[in-house]
Design a protein around this motif. Structure first.
Motif, PDB file in Angstrom:
ATOM      1  N   ILE A 218      87.462  44.776  58.554  1.00 42.84           N
ATOM      2  CA  ILE A 218      88.816  45.025  58.031  1.00 42.84           C
ATOM      3  C   ILE A 218      89.778  45.282  59.171  1.00 42.84           C
ATOM      4  O   ILE A 218      90.918  44.791  59.176  1.00 42.84           O
ATOM      5  CB  ILE A 218      88.791  46.212  57.040  1.00 42.84           C
ATOM      6  CG1 ILE A 218      88.046  45.808  55.765  1.00 42.84           C
ATOM      7  CG2 ILE A 218      90.203  46.680  56.718  1.00 42.84           C
ATOM      8  CD1 ILE A 218      87.840  46.946  54.785  1.00 42.84           C
ATOM      9  N   PHE A 269      91.925  52.871  53.864  1.00 41.09           N
ATOM     10  CA  PHE A 269      90.654  52.413  53.307  1.00 41.09           C
ATOM     11  C   PHE A 269      90.404  53.036  51.937  1.00 41.09           C
ATOM     12  O   PHE A 269      89.913  52.372  51.016  1.00 41.09           O
ATOM     13  CB  PHE A 269      89.512  52.750  54.271  1.00 41.09           C
ATOM     14  CG  PHE A 269      88.198  52.127  53.901  1.00 41.09           C
ATOM     15  CD1 PHE A 269      87.945  50.795  54.180  1.00 41.09           C
ATOM     16  CD2 PHE A 269      87.220  52.868  53.259  1.00 41.09           C
ATOM     17  CE1 PHE A 269      86.735  50.206  53.829  1.00 41.09           C
ATOM     18  CE2 PHE A 269      86.005  52.293  52.899  1.00 41.09           C
ATOM     19  CZ  PHE A 269      85.765  50.960  53.196  1.00 41.09           C
ATOM     20  N   LEU A 272      92.521  51.300  49.478  1.00 38.24           N
ATOM     21  CA  LEU A 272      91.954  49.978  49.232  1.00 38.24           C
ATOM     22  C   LEU A 272      90.821  50.049  48.216  1.00 38.24           C
ATOM     23  O   LEU A 272      90.787  49.272  47.251  1.00 38.24           O
ATOM     24  CB  LEU A 272      91.450  49.394  50.551  1.00 38.24           C
ATOM     25  CG  LEU A 272      90.758  48.036  50.500  1.00 38.24           C
ATOM     26  CD1 LEU A 272      91.749  46.961  50.084  1.00 38.24           C
ATOM     27  CD2 LEU A 272      90.147  47.703  51.860  1.00 38.24           C
ATOM     28  N   ALA A 291      91.805  43.896  51.710  1.00 39.75           N
ATOM     29  CA  ALA A 291      92.552  44.607  52.752  1.00 39.75           C
ATOM     30  C   ALA A 291      93.663  43.719  53.312  1.00 39.75           C
ATOM     31  O   ALA A 291      94.790  44.187  53.545  1.00 39.75           O
ATOM     32  CB  ALA A 291      91.596  45.021  53.876  1.00 39.75           C
ATOM     33  N   TYR A 295      97.508  44.794  52.848  1.00 44.40           N
ATOM     34  CA  TYR A 295      98.313  44.964  54.060  1.00 44.40           C
ATOM     35  C   TYR A 295      99.583  44.116  53.996  1.00 44.40           C
ATOM     36  O   TYR A 295     100.680  44.590  54.327  1.00 44.40           O
ATOM     37  CB  TYR A 295      97.483  44.579  55.292  1.00 44.40           C
ATOM     38  CG  TYR A 295      98.295  44.527  56.571  1.00 44.40           C
ATOM     39  CD1 TYR A 295      98.608  45.686  57.261  1.00 44.40           C
ATOM     40  CD2 TYR A 295      98.756  43.310  57.066  1.00 44.40           C
ATOM     41  CE1 TYR A 295      99.365  45.635  58.426  1.00 44.40           C
ATOM     42  CE2 TYR A 295      99.505  43.255  58.229  1.00 44.40           C
ATOM     43  CZ  TYR A 295      99.806  44.418  58.900  1.00 44.40           C
ATOM     44  OH  TYR A 295     100.561  44.364  60.045  1.00 44.40           O
TER      45      TYR A 295
END
Length: 549
Positions: A218, A269, A272, A291, A295
């Motif tokens: 990631i 995280f 996510l 991810a 983002y």
């Protein structure tokens, strides 16, 4: 050892197939969706949301945010976009390839072969262009899945042990330090591959085989978003101030985003995992496209929130020069990264700009009949030079476009645009000759007057109507019809016949000196120039209808 070699070869071969399939997928998409793409590009100025959407859709259909970003810079460099539109297009382009990345999370074992078999026959043998392109898309999707399936062949125990040792070494550093240690590596890989999708496939394959943990994958995926901005920013230096500002905005947004995520990677995280729910270990690679998607969504929101201060910042860094650089149609990047449909559409926009310049030139030429001002002559000469420069830029640009693989329709469009640009330049040149001939007639002391002047004025008005119909057809997205245009041509031809009769009568009655003989020749040149403009206008209509549409 043999298993490790097989894994490495499969990884590289699969990566090559993914890149190859994306190029073919883009080629098929551009044929199937050429009209929607053209419609969207012509809708950029409607609203900021539409501009963002155009960037995303164009990137989806050309399967490359890098190519879409370069084309946006090129559009801005030729004066077709302002800074806000350029920024929104580039930001939107980063969203276009997100659906393709998610394809790698599908269970495609065996499915790839079915797609290849289903698509190969229509791709190679279908007589219909649409059916052949659809087959190409299906075949390319099969090759995409096949490439990814090759990439996830298990490695040997020795390679897994080496990878685990490397991960343990990296774990001795803080998350922030690890993040910025790997950023330069990913930036270089992004610049070499020029494909975020292919890089995501590689990261997902490595994570699937436990070569790298999902958290590190990631981090690498987020760093790849920064990596794709670097070649865009470098390419912008070949263009003007506006492309540099847009590319810098794109870089600053991504750099800030990656920097903040590197600091708050833990909360990112957690967000996510909550956003996509709990996943078993066998599906851990789904976190990578998730991810990447999250983002980019955050990045779009961040761009809108800080749009004004960031825009002000890039304007201060790249200040306006006292002498502005001319707007030019210029190809950026390498020919291998060119998107034919975006390149052809950009040339079409330049042709429309050229057509508008010709319309102004023709209006000034007509105006000079009654207002014989030197300023009008200077403007006509200036605009004629502008059209000549645009035609030369179009020729150079399209010579690069013709070096890539084009569909039969795209080849017709290229030839049509070349012919139209030549005809438009010829119209501007004829306007220049007409106005210079008028100027010389005035200097001879034999200006237009009486019935001859009225007939010239009537013909010029009809000629403007003919060209206005041509301009309307050229700048519209559909065939405007032939009957009305034929009506204007018929009326013009009738007026031109009447003018020629007046001209012949004037010669018989008035020509009795050297001055008038020379003036009569100049009047003949004007008549010939008017007739040529009429013919060039008709050629433009035919080229557009039967070549570009």
């Amino acid at each position: 050892m043999e298993q490790n070699l097989t894994f490495i070869l499969s990884l590289l071969a699969g990566l090559g197939l993914v890149v190859f399939s994306m190029k073919n997928l883009a080629s098929g998409f551009q044929v199937l969706f050429s009209r929607p793409i053209k419609f969207l590009i012509n809708s950029i100025s409607i609203s900021p949301f539409v501009t963002l959407l155009v960037g995303a859709v164009s990137s989806l259909f050309v399967q490359s945010s890098f190519s879409s970003s370069l084309m946006a810079l090129s559009y801005a460099g030729s004066g077709l976009l302002n800074l806000s539109q350029l920024i929104l297009l580039i930001i939107g382009a980063s969203l276009g390839t997100l659906p393709t990345v998610w394809l790698f999370s599908l269970e495609s074992s065996g499915f790839d072969l079915y797609l290849i078999v289903l698509g190969v026959l229509p791709m190679l043998y279908a007589s219909s262009v649409v059916l052949a392109s659809l087959g190409k898309v299906i075949f390319s999707l099969g090759v995409l899945f096949l490439g990814y399936n090759l990439m996830i062949i298990p490695p040997g125990a020795e390679l897994l042990s080496l990878a685990q040792s490397s991960v343990e070494y990296l774990s001795s550093f803080s998350g922030f330090a690890v993040f910025w240690l790997i950023v330069p590596v990913v930036v270089v890989c992004s610049m070499l591959l020029r494909s975020t999708v292919a890089l995501m496939a590689l990261l997902m394959a490595l994570s699937y085989n436990n070569i790298i943990p999902v958290t590190l994958a990631i981090m690498l995926a987020l760093a790849a978003n920064l990596g794709r901005t670097v070649p865009v920013f470098i390419s912008s230096f070949r263009a003007g101030i506006l492309p540099k500002r847009g590319a810098l905005f794109y870089f600053l947004v991504n750099f800030t985003g990656v920097f903040l995520v590197s600091i708050f990677f833990g909360p990112f995280f957690d967000l996510l995992t909550r956003a996509i729910g709990s996943y078993s270990f066998s599906h851990k690679v789904d976190l990578i496209p998730a991810a990447h998607t999250l983002y980019n969504i955050i990045l779009v929101v961040f761009s809108f929130i800080f749009f004004i201060p960031l825009k002000w910042c890039v304007q201060k860094i790249f200040k306006d020069k006292s002498q502005k650089s001319p707007q030019k149609l210029k190809f950026l990047g390498q020919i291998s990264h060119m998107s034919p449909i975006l390149a052809i559409e950009q040339v079409y926009q330049e042709v429309k700009k050229m057509a508008a310049t010709c319309e102004t030139t023709l209006q000034l030429t007509s105006l000079y009949l009654n207002h014989r001002e030197e300023e009008i002559v200077e403007k006509v000469l200036k605009y004629e030079k502008v059209t000549d420069n645009i035609r030369q830029e179009i020729f150079i640009y399209l010579s690069k476009v013709m070096q890539v693989s084009l569909s039969s329709k795209q080849g017709e469009q290229v030839r049509s645009l070349l012919r139209i640009s030549n005809e438009l330049e010829s119209i501007a040149d004829r306007c220049k000759q007409i106005i210079l001939s008028q100027k010389e007639i005035i200097q001879l002391g034999v200006p237009l007057k009486g019935g001859l002047h009225d007939q010239f004025k009537k013909v010029m008005e009809k000629l403007k109507e003919v060209y206005e119909m041509t301009f309307f057809q050229l700048t519209s997205s559909k065939d405007a019809g032939n009957l009305e245009y034929r009506k204007y041509l018929t009326q013009f031809d009738q007026n031109l016949v009447e003018l020629r009769l007046y001209y012949l009568q004037w010669i018989r009655e008035e020509v009795d000196s050297e001055y008038q003989i020379e003036a009569s020749l100049k009047y003949g040149d004007i008549l010939f120039g008017i007739y040529q403009i009429r013919g060039r206008s008709q050629n433009i209509i035919e080229s557009y209808r039967f070549g570009y549409l």
